[in-house]
Design a protein around this motif. Structure first.
Motif, PDB file in Angstrom:
ATOM      1  N   ALA A 129      37.110  35.010  46.258  1.00  0.00           N
ATOM      2  CA  ALA A 129      37.911  35.834  45.348  1.00  0.00           C
ATOM      3  C   ALA A 129      36.993  36.810  44.628  1.00  0.00           C
ATOM      4  O   ALA A 129      35.858  36.476  44.285  1.00  0.00           O
ATOM      5  N   PHE A 171      36.632  39.124  41.315  1.00  0.00           N
ATOM      6  CA  PHE A 171      37.149  39.255  39.943  1.00  0.00           C
ATOM      7  C   PHE A 171      36.635  40.571  39.367  1.00  0.00           C
ATOM      8  O   PHE A 171      35.429  40.809  39.344  1.00  0.00           O
ATOM      9  N   VAL A 223      42.308  40.451  40.245  1.00  0.00           N
ATOM     10  CA  VAL A 223      41.671  39.509  41.176  1.00  0.00           C
ATOM     11  C   VAL A 223      42.151  39.831  42.584  1.00  0.00           C
ATOM     12  O   VAL A 223      43.358  40.006  42.810  1.00  0.00           O
ATOM     13  N   GLU A 226      42.922  30.677  43.096  1.00  0.00           N
ATOM     14  CA  GLU A 226      42.366  31.785  42.312  1.00  0.00           C
ATOM     15  C   GLU A 226      43.460  32.819  42.028  1.00  0.00           C
ATOM     16  O   GLU A 226      43.505  33.421  40.961  1.00  0.00           O
ATOM     17  N   GLY A 246      44.693  33.506  38.504  1.00  0.00           N
ATOM     18  CA  GLY A 246      44.428  34.920  38.219  1.00  0.00           C
ATOM     19  C   GLY A 246      45.630  35.588  37.568  1.00  0.00           C
ATOM     20  O   GLY A 246      45.483  36.373  36.627  1.00  0.00           O
TER      21      GLY A 246
END
Ligand SMILES: Cc1cc2nc3c(=O)[nH]c(=O)nc-3n(C[C@H](O)[C@H](O)[C@H](O)COP(=O)(O)OP(=O)(O)OC[C@H]3O[C@@H](n4cnc5c(N)ncnc54)[C@H](O)[C@@H]3O)c2cc1C
Length: 412
Positions: free
Chosen positions: A354, A356, A366, A374, A378
């Motif tokens: 992932a 960010f 994200v 995630e 997110g």
């Protein structure tokens, strides 16, 4: 609640608006005017499972066909709204009829941006927005055929993934220097470019298509720098233009989209708008967006219905979006525009990571690649405007769920 609601358009936003009106107890007439011949349907599978032939047309429908008569939602398909007369509160249709409204919801989406270059009328050149577009493409989609895709956006790359797996010879031509540049960061672009390369798709960057050649059918695509690619068929995926003309002609405020507020209200109190055709304010990001995604169409459809039913529920969610290419599911939440730090967690080589995107330590967006956890966390984090210590976030030794929980607690 009664009166007459006219919905212009019969896509995702329109289908949701009509369904939500009935769910909220709206008892008046609802008439939905759709330019296509189909009941509201989902477009995402058009460049994925539907293109491969794994889904029937009916499986695309937003609601079963009988939903509309059952809910007394009157459909007028293969019919277009041509003008809106705000003074009389009426719309005229392309069949010459006029309909009066108490409230009008414009859910008229967008149309594909076309390449206006020599040879653009040759057969074998396709665009992809509707069921009918896919049915036409499928006739030319034969193993061994040379397919040239113009545009390395998500639609072009989803088609490339499907096509190469079906045995077509695929070249993608892109003017920019990376894939899906409008929606993902450079590192994630690189990852997708590599996966396409491994699958046998050639992606050519910095290539501006200038001419299509052939007698009656396309045989060659020519770029401005003289680069040429032989082609049996071509699919152009270079973006969308919002359908704002009838709104502009009616004097509604428009600016690359019909301007709406957080209640989907246009500059006319009796006209609302939802979906790809709108530009709306986002207090989450302190700016306006025109989004092209199912989540926005659905949520704005719900918001427009709520507003008509007298609820004041502002639409202010973190946008999210997905794309499927090969065995990779990309899920994006938020908008990374203006980020100053990027942190990648997970393993690119394993197809699971992932990205960010942060600005001043606040999480903006994200990109989750085969990483549903995630993505789900997110969504919460972006909505909560959560902040992170960059070094901690980058530390793979730290459990993401724990970091996320701490960041969420700090915002509440
Ligand atoms: C190939 C493809 C793949 C996609 N994949 C994804 C994905 O993976 N994830 C995602 O989130 N989003 C995806 N999208 C985007 C998503 O489908 C759109 O954001 C969504 O369909 C927008 O819905 P809408 O109702 O606003 O507009 P539309 O779906 O465009 O519907 C508008 C309708 O209004 C009709 N119309 C226009 N003008 C008039 C008029 N004057 N009178 C009557 N009718 C009119 C049009 O014919 C159309 O049927 C994809 C889109 C495409 C084309």
């Amino acid at each position: 609640m009664s009166g007459m609601i006219v919905i212009a358009g019969a896509g995702h936003a329109a289908g949701q608006a009509a369904a939500s009106l009935r769910q909220k107890g709206y008892e008046g007439r609802i008439i939905m005017i759709g330019g296509e011949a189909w009941v509201p349907y989902q477009r995402p599978p058009l460049s994925k499972k539907f293109l491969v032939g794994e889904l029937e047309t009916k499986q695309l429908y937003f609601k079963p066909e009988n939903f509309y008569p059952d809910k007394e939602i009157e459909l007028r398909l293969s019919t277009r709204v041509e003008t809106v007369d705000r003074a009389t509160g009426s719309v005229t249709l392309d069949n010459g009829k006029t309909l009066e409204y108490d409230k009008l919801i414009m859910c008229i989406g967008g149309r594909v941006r076309k390449l206006v270059i020599p040879g653009n009328d040759l057969s074998g050149i396709h665009y992809l927005r509707t069921i009918n577009d896919v049915l036409a493409i499928q006739k030319d989609f034969q193993a061994g055929a040379k397919l040239v895709i113009v545009g390395a956006g998500y639609v072009g790359l989803e088609v490339a993934a499907v096509a190469v797996q079906l045995g077509l010879d695929v070249t993608v031509l892109e003017t920019e220097d990376r894939a899906m540049g409008r929606v993902i960061g450079p590192e994630v672009s690189k990852f997708f470019q590599q996966r396409h390369h491994e699958a046998g798709v050639r992606i050519e960057f910095g290539r501006m298509v200038q001419e299509f050649r052939g007698d009656s059918s396309i045989t060659e695509v020519v770029c401005g720098d003289g680069y040429k690619v032989p082609a049996d068929l071509c699919i152009v995926g270079i973006g969308l233009l919002p359908n704002t003309e009838i709104a502009e002609d009616a004097g509604l405020e428009c600016d690359d989209g019909i301007m709406v507020d957080e209640y989907c209200q246009t500059s006319d109190p009796d006209i609302l708008a939802a979906g790809d055709c709108t530009r709306h304010p986002s207090s989450l990001y302190g700016r306006q967006f025109r989004l092209e995604c199912v989540q926005n169409a659905i949520e704005q459809g719900k918001t427009a219905a709520a507003t008509i039913c007298g609820e004041r529920t502002p639409y202010n969610q973190a946008p999210w979006f997905w794309s499927d290419q090969y065995d990779i599911k990309l899920q994006i939440v938020g908008v990374s525009l203006g980020y100053d730090k990027l942190v990648i967690r997970g393993d690119m080589a394993d197809n699971s990571f992932a990205a960010f995107y942060l600005r001043d330590s606040r999480l903006l967006a994200v990109d989750a690649i085969n990483s549903p956890r995630e993505f789900m966390l997110g969504k919460k984090l972006v909505t909560a405007k959560a902040s992170f210590d960059i070094a901690e976030l980058a530390d793979e030794g730290k459990d993401f769920k724990e970091l996320a929980t701490a960041a969420l607690n700090a915002t509440s």
